[in-house]
Design an enzyme around this catalytic site. Sequence first.
Site, PDB file in Angstrom:
ATOM      1  CG  HIS A 435      -2.252   0.691   0.944  1.00 35.47           C
ATOM      2  ND1 HIS A 435      -2.386   1.722   0.049  1.00 35.47           N
ATOM      3  CD2 HIS A 435      -3.502   0.481   1.441  1.00 35.47           C
ATOM      4  CE1 HIS A 435      -3.635   2.136   0.025  1.00 35.47           C
ATOM      5  NE2 HIS A 435      -4.339   1.384   0.852  1.00 35.47           N
ATOM      6  NE  ARG A 436       6.261  -0.032   1.774  1.00 32.64           N
ATOM      7  CZ  ARG A 436       7.438  -0.614   1.922  1.00 32.64           C
ATOM      8  NH1 ARG A 436       8.326  -0.098   2.764  1.00 32.64           N
ATOM      9  NH2 ARG A 436       7.741  -1.710   1.235  1.00 32.64           N
TER      10      ARG A 436
END
Length: 462
Positions: A435-436
Amino acid sequence: MASPSLSFSSSLSTTTPLLRPSAFFLRPRNPSSSVIRAKIREIFMPALSSTMTEGKIVSWIKSEGDLLSKGESVVVVESDKADMDVETFYDGILAAIVVNEGESAPVGAPIGLLAETEDEIAEAKAKAASGAPPAATSSPKVEESVKVESSPPPSAPVPTPVSTPGKTVVTPYAKKLAKQHKVNISKLVGTGPFGRITPEDVEKAAGITPKANNVAVAAPAVVAAPATAKSAASYPEIEGSNVVPFTTMQVAVSKNMVESLSVPTFRVGYPIATDALDALYEKVKPKGVTMTALLAKAAAMALVMHPTVNASCKDGKSFTHNSSINIAVAVAINGGLITPVLQDADKLDLYLLSQKWKELVEKARAKQLQPQEYNSGTFTLSNLGMFGVDRFDAILPPGQGAIMAVGASKPTVIADKDGCFSVKNKMLVNVTADHRIIYGADLAAFLQTFSKIIENPESLTM
């Protein structure tokens, strides 16, 4: 099938303390000049992959006393992913085997000794038996240092760095640490044998606190006992249980799985109709095309249009946009799990991709994959559909942005917009993403494209 091979570098014992082991890697500028030649060389445990920290000796191809020629295979080493033949860079005699078959050693540690002539075999055997690295022949200065060492040592002895001119000798793991912590190796003075720079030297230069196990050696046994007892009490023994140590590959899998826990991931599921794909598979199956190849090709084509899903985050601060689309596919093998990589999967046609996949699977099961054939993936595919599994979540491999878990295609009742019911085959794919760098909208758009390719698969054969 020929085994993959790797050549190892060696260190040496010289007949004088004035010659560094790095001279071993260099040719004299003037062969006719009076140069004192190396007599005994160490055979090091090679680094067969970027994640390998130790290796296991599968078998010694050569025995003690055998003559070795440059380029000849000497030993088979098991890394965290494959077994590889290791070749020698030098002619000589295998004087002593330090690490026996079935035993393990850290990367860079001596596993054998190579003698130049028969005159050095006895000395090499003596050094191997004592567990000491080949040392320089005695001289007044050496004798003096021995006498000093024989006196009562201080409570915290510090190894004396050896600084001699020549090429810097660094263990493979120390090189990896230096690159990771941005330490300039050329400014370090090694404390290892013959001035070799060790991982501890790099950690000290980077200001990293030494690991606990380095200090525990000097600690009294009484202090360590309560911790051991507490650890044992946490996991009560079950009567009749049997503890089996991890294989080298299982150690690597365990390490990667634990490392993946530090990555913030999320998961998105997507149902896809597979009737058209199933029909295409029946047509191309006689030509050697597998369902894995079809799915890998479809994923690669979708990644071309959604490059963010093919990206990765390796330092927590930046994107790494990969120019190549390399699809890694999880394969269960005896004693572990490995992910052979279909490199440039978007550029290969379906039939060539299937042929390449067959070759990779055969090499994986024979533990003969080269490092670039299992550690270069940019996106991973895991398929359990052949076992009837309808859905599952996959764990994100370290260094990648996403992994797709594919379930089985099963008949499903579907209602259309007019309220009419029909039965179609559907499969559920779940993608786990970092999700980064990958957000929900990115993954949803990728899955929509992947679904369109699967439901209209004619483009897969073009």
